[in-house]
Scaffold this motif. Structure first.
Motif, short mmCIF file in Angstrom:
data_model
loop_
_atom_site.label_atom_id
_atom_site.label_comp_id
_atom_site.label_asym_id
_atom_site.label_seq_id
_atom_site.Cartn_x
_atom_site.Cartn_y
_atom_site.Cartn_z
N MET A 1 0.77 -1.46 -0.06
CA MET A 1 0.05 0.07 -0.03
C MET A 1 0.85 1.32 -0.16
N VAL A 2 0.55 1.95 -0.96
CA VAL A 2 1.43 3.26 -0.91
C VAL A 2 0.74 4.47 -0.19
N SER A 3 1.52 5.05 0.27
CA SER A 3 0.98 6.29 1.20
C SER A 3 0.83 7.68 0.13
N LYS A 4 -0.10 7.94 0.14
CA LYS A 4 -0.16 9.26 -0.56
C LYS A 4 -0.20 10.57 0.11
N PHE A 5 0.14 11.58 -0.75
CA PHE A 5 0.03 13.16 -0.19
C PHE A 5 -0.85 13.99 -1.08
N LEU A 6 -1.69 14.74 -0.63
CA LEU A 6 -2.70 15.44 -1.26
C LEU A 6 -2.37 16.85 -1.08
N ARG A 7 -2.64 17.85 -2.19
CA ARG A 7 -2.41 19.14 -2.06
C ARG A 7 -3.83 19.57 -1.93
N VAL A 8 -4.23 20.26 -0.81
CA VAL A 8 -5.42 20.74 -0.74
C VAL A 8 -5.46 22.30 -0.51
N LYS A 9 -6.55 23.10 -1.17
CA LYS A 9 -6.62 24.45 -1.32
C LYS A 9 -7.78 24.90 -0.14
N CYS A 10 -7.29 25.80 0.43
CA CYS A 10 -8.18 26.21 1.44
C CYS A 10 -9.32 27.21 0.91
N SER A 11 -10.53 27.04 1.00
CA SER A 11 -11.51 27.72 0.56
C SER A 11 -11.65 28.98 0.99
N LYS A 12 -10.99 29.18 1.98
CA LYS A 12 -11.23 30.84 2.84
C LYS A 12 -10.00 31.56 2.14
N CYS A 13 -8.77 31.14 2.40
CA CYS A 13 -7.77 32.07 2.05
C CYS A 13 -6.98 31.71 0.90
N LYS A 14 -7.22 30.53 0.24
CA LYS A 14 -6.87 30.05 -1.03
C LYS A 14 -5.45 29.57 -0.84
N ASN A 15 -4.99 29.23 0.29
CA ASN A 15 -3.42 28.62 0.48
C ASN A 15 -3.53 27.31 0.33
N GLU A 16 -2.65 26.94 -0.40
CA GLU A 16 -2.46 25.50 -0.70
C GLU A 16 -1.28 24.90 -0.05
N GLN A 17 -1.85 23.73 0.70
CA GLN A 17 -0.80 23.06 1.44
C GLN A 17 -0.81 21.54 1.06
N MET A 19 -0.88 17.73 2.46
CA MET A 19 -1.36 16.73 3.72
C MET A 19 -1.41 15.45 3.21
N PHE A 20 -1.12 14.57 4.49
CA PHE A 20 -1.29 13.05 4.34
C PHE A 20 -2.53 12.57 3.91
N GLU A 21 -2.67 11.68 3.00
CA GLU A 21 -3.99 11.24 2.77
C GLU A 21 -4.81 10.63 3.83
N LYS A 22 -4.16 9.76 4.73
CA LYS A 22 -4.83 9.20 5.57
C LYS A 22 -4.57 9.82 7.03
#
Ligand SMILES: [Zn+2]
Length: 54
Positions: A1-17, A19-22
């Motif tokens: 099982m491969v761990s994935k990282f996701l790029r998420v965008k804040c709906s409030k300030c549009k910051n992207e960061q 995070m670990f999928e799980k």
């Protein structure tokens, strides 16, 4: 099982960061503190503007 990282965008300030999928804890925006994802037992639930695999 491969761990994935996701790029998420804040709906409030549009910051992207990346995070670990799980992530086992609530993920908050590092800029404004908005909750971006909540743990559901499996995959983290995204509350932001969607996530893309990194
Ligand atoms: Zn934010």
């Amino acid at each position: 099982m491969v761990s994935k990282f996701l790029r998420v965008k804040c709906s409030k300030c549009k910051n992207e960061q990346v995070m670990f999928e799980k992530s086992a804890s609530t993920v908050k925006c590092l800029v404004c503190g908005e909750v971006l994802a909540r743990p559901t037992g499996g995959k983290a639930f995204m509350t932001g503007e969607g996530a893309t695999e990194v």
